[in-house]
Design an enzyme around this catalytic site. Structure first.
Site, PDB file in Angstrom:
ATOM      1  CD  GLU A  60      -1.747  -2.480   1.444  1.00  0.00           C
ATOM      2  OE1 GLU A  60      -2.586  -3.167   0.635  1.00  0.00           O
ATOM      3  OE2 GLU A  60      -0.683  -2.698   1.802  1.00  0.00           O
ATOM      4  CG  ASP A  85     -10.292  -2.511   7.244  1.00  0.00           C
ATOM      5  OD1 ASP A  85     -10.897  -2.349   6.478  1.00  0.00           O
ATOM      6  OD2 ASP A  85     -10.733  -2.908   8.539  1.00  0.00           O
ATOM      7  CE1 TYR A  86      -6.563  -5.724   4.298  1.00  0.00           C
ATOM      8  CE2 TYR A  86      -6.429  -5.947   1.963  1.00  0.00           C
ATOM      9  CZ  TYR A  86      -6.978  -6.389   3.096  1.00  0.00           C
ATOM     10  OH  TYR A  86      -7.526  -7.705   2.950  1.00  0.00           O
ATOM     11  N   PRO A  89      -0.333   1.189   6.539  1.00  0.00           N
ATOM     12  CG  PRO A  89       0.347  -1.065   5.738  1.00  0.00           C
ATOM     13  CD  PRO A  89      -0.975  -0.321   5.954  1.00  0.00           C
ATOM     14  CG  HIS A 129     -11.157  -7.788   5.283  1.00  0.00           C
ATOM     15  ND1 HIS A 129     -10.522  -8.632   6.211  1.00  0.00           N
ATOM     16  CD2 HIS A 129     -10.590  -8.053   4.165  1.00  0.00           C
ATOM     17  CE1 HIS A 129      -9.622  -9.405   5.756  1.00  0.00           C
ATOM     18  NE2 HIS A 129      -9.520  -9.107   4.473  1.00  0.00           N
TER      19      HIS A 129
END
Length: 337
Positions: A60, A85-86, A89, A129
């Site tokens: 990401e 949620d990702y 980073p 998620h």
């Protein structure tokens, strides 16, 4: 006009933007050949080729970092982070680089990039998620934040976001992806049969950023909502019979404060609703603004209904969501205060 789901409307927006401007590029994890985990980009690589719609490594920070470089160079990247949620980073890249590029360069560079992210729960995706992290972006000066509630707005707002010269966080509520959400249900709707799809122009059009819309006119109370919660608020007003005015914010930053204040001054009561956790959620900013500007017009304390202050509860997902029962209780208490 065509009948579209939100997924189809988002895909149509990228298709139109890519067709009008060769500088628009689309990429992310599984975005190219696979068409995205939710199929929002399906067919774009086949139509525009692998240099304009392509897959990225599972990084990401790399996806966002390269998009910043592309934007500074003159391209207009529209990137997808597979789930909101990702994005953690990549948060450093977004907040320290993308949001500040115009200011750090004294206007010599801009960052015309869009970061699309599915947000919220509803698919039993669990803790990694299903989060609603909009407040983490609205706090950052230099980022604009958009949350559509229907297919028409999703397409028009995304086109405006792609054309915007500064970075836009575009949050897409997953519960609205495959059809208009029936806000009356406290549990998942297993079939979308019978639900009216959104009427969306097939060609180019835009919805301006920073402009809210009144979804339901009323005189008893004002409900401020965005995304999925707009539909829950509409269902609550119908079930309680309370003449509530419902405002769909659409854009959290920039915020259409004028529309909010006009409504609250008319009704004298206000309730703020969002799916994210209560403490330090975006609703707190809305409450502060309404209190600051409408204090002498208020007939009761401002109410807030939100998710629990807990890590995202997988097994209790549909109890975690603010639904018509919780909203209805809060709205009745607001009217009695």
């Amino acid at each position: 006009m065509a009948r579209m789901t939100m997924i189809e409307a988002i895909r149509s927006a990228m298709d139109v933007a890519m067709g009008r401007d060769a500088d628009v590029v689309v990429y992310g994890e599984d975005v190219g050949y696979f068409g995205g985990v939710f199929r929002c980009t399906q067919g774009l690589q086949q139509k525009y080729g692998k240099t304009r719609c392509f897959d990225a490594p599972i990084s990401e920070s790399g996806i966002v970092g390269t998009a910043i470089g592309m934007a500074a160079y003159g391209l207009k990247p529209c990137i997808e982070i597979q789930f909101a949620d990702y994005m953690y980073p990549a948060y450093d890249q977004l907040t320290q680089e993308a949001a500040r590029l115009r200011y750090r360069s004294n206007g010599d560079f801009t960052c015309p990039m869009v970061v699309r992210m599915p947000t919220g729960g509803g698919i039993f995706g669990g803790q990694t998620h299903s989060q609603s992290p909009e407040a983490l972006f609205t706090h950052v000066c230099g980022l604009q934040v958009v949350v559509p509630s229907n297919p028409y707005d999703a397409k028009g707002l995304l086109i405006s976001a792609i054309e915007n010269p500064d970075p836009v966080i575009f949050l897409e509520p997953k519960r609205l992806y495959n059809g208009p959400f029936d806000g009356h249900h406290e549990r998942p709707v297993t079939s979308w049969a019978g639900h009216r799809l959104g009427e969306v122009p097939e060609d180019y059009f835009s919805v301006p950023l920073g402009k809210a819309v009144v979804r339901r006119e009323g005189s008893a109370a004002t409900i401020l909502a965005y995304g999925t919660m707009v539909h829950v608020a509409e269902a609550t007003a119908e079930e309680t019979g309370i003449d509530a005015e419902i405002i769909d914010l659409r854009t959290l930053v920039p915020l259409d404060l004028e529309t909010i204040l006009q409504s609250v001054k008319k009704t004298g009561r206000c309730m703020v609703v969002h799916e994210a956790t209560l403490t330090s959620g975006y609703g707190a900013e809305l409450v502060a603004l309404v209190q600051e500007h409408c204090f002498y017009h208020l007939e009761a304390p401002i109410a807030r209904v939100a998710g629990w202050d807990t890590p995202y509860p997988h097994a209790q997902e549909w109890d975690y969501f603010p639904g018509p029962a919780r909203l209805g209780e809060a709205l009745r208490d607001l009217m009695e205060a």
